[in-house]
Design an enzyme around this catalytic site. Structure first.
Site: not given
Length: 406
Positions: A181, A183-185, A188
């Protein structure tokens, strides 16, 4: 088996960690917001994860062991979990009391959600004018797309990454995701960096109260575009998929080996290139005037790749790697998770370590990606992801002075 309400005293934040004493509230779910706070918690922040009574939806993702989600052991590590119904006025009041004690708050709801339930930045800052608020979303807090739903895959797609992950000329299959993931990471990581920066600026006396930070998935992926945008702006060139190669450096690619595995080789510099050509028995290519510099090698990358592949196909991947490493050529087999978990370098650095999880038993964790002198990687994992609400009594007593949750 349930998680202990209070982690053992020997597992509380260490004085040697740089964010010890920083108090952070997480109103996060799924990946991006919770990943930001995991990084902050690994660095010593006291992170209180506020979950709905049924728990973060991510608890339902992935494999389970002993009836408990495996992923959450890492996703929630070093965090204190409390359960609140944010639509309930009494729980909202309790959240505002927590916010009054916090340095920062991280949330990743869709834009406008906290405002609709009466917990937007204005109300949070009534409770704590110095509160740093990091808001992570799909497209950002403004702009024509702000209200569109998004998950990580959308960030990859619109941020330009998926266009580049295809194999050149392949039209039958869609370009694959990278397998994580990403783009989430990325969002974050940027959120964690911005929170620390905003807290430092506030506490260094820059003036004013806490800042509001706007992070989104699309911009986080797009930020990695290197020179692609100025290339387009100046020349009209649109970067195309390059497969396993790097279009700006050659020879750099991934090559098939005799055992069906793959070897990544980076022969980018002039000196490395000459050593690589000698190792594969092609010193003639090193002496070829066409290959004298990187520009020439990029122009003839297909010829170089064919020569290297002819050599790698004659050897198992491990042997080919050993031969190239013996002459100081950067290379690596493509590791799967078993390779990583058994590799002596990962193990020697405690990058892979077994930790005791009260819900799962012994479980492998990746170390935090940053190291601080005076603190071992194992000491940084102070406890694993707890059961939802495991720290209600502790947090409401320690932060708010309540004897117990009503």
């Amino acid at each position: 088996m349930t998680s202990p309400a209070r982690p053992p005293a020997t597992r509380l934040p260490l004085a040697g960690l740089p964010l010890t004493g920083l108090k952070v509230l997480e109103l996060g779910h799924y990946i991006a917001g919770p990943f930001a706070t995991r990084l902050l918690a690994d660095m010593g922040a006291e992170v209180v994860k506020v979950e709905p009574p049924e728990g973060d939806p991510i608890r339902g993702w992935g494999s389970r062991h002993n009836g408990h989600p495996v992923w959450f052991s890492i996703h929630g590590r070093n965090k204190l979990s409390v359960t609140l119904d944010l639509k309930n006025p009494r729980d909202q009041a309790r959240l505002l009391k927590l916010a009054a004690r916090a340095d920062a708050l991280v949330e990743n709801f869709r834009p406008g959600y906290l405002e609709r339930i009466g917990l937007g930045p204005d109300r949070l800052r009534e409770a704590n004018p110095r509160l740093v608020i990091a808001r992570v979303s799909g497209y950002g807090q403004d702009g024509p797309y702000r209200d569109k739903p998004a998950f990580g895959a959308i960030g990859e797609a619109m941020g330009g990454l998926r266009h580049l992950t295809a194999n050149p000329g392949q039209t039958e299959l869609p370009p694959p995701r990278c397998g994580l993931s990403i783009s989430d990471d990325l969002a974050g990581m940027y959120a964690a960096m911005a929170v620390v920066s905003a807290c430092w600026g506030r506490d260094a006396g820059e003036g004013g109260g806490g800042r509001t930070i706007d992070i989104n998935l699309v911009d986080s992926v797009f930020s990695l575009s290197e020179g692609i945008l100025p290339e387009y702006g100046l020349t009209g060139k649109i970067r195309q998929p390059a497969g396993a190669a790097i279009p700006t450096a050659a020879p750099t690619n991934t090559y098939p080996c005799a055992d069906g595995k793959w070897l990544c080789v980076a022969g980018n510099s002039d000196f490395i290139f000459r050593r690589l050509m000698a190792a594969i028995g092609r010193p003639d290519l090193a002496d070829d005037p066409r290959m004298a510099d990187n520009g020439g090698r990029c122009a003839h990358a297909a010829e170089l790749d064919a020569a290297i592949a002819d050599w790698t196909r004659t050897l198992p991947a491990r042997e080919a790697q050993e031969r190239l490493e013996a002459v100081d050529v950067p290379c690596s087999r493509l590791f799967d998770i078993r390779d990583i978990a058994e590799d002596p370098h990962f193990l020697a650095r405690d990058s892979v370590m077994s930790v005791d999880d009260p819900l799962l038993g012994p479980v492998l964790h990746p170390a935090a990606p940053f190291r601080f002198d005076g603190v071992t990687p194992r000491e940084m994992v102070r406890w694993t992801g707890p059961a939802a609400g495991a720290h209600n009594e502790q947090v409401f007593q320690d932060w708010l002075g309540e004897e117990q949750q009503a």
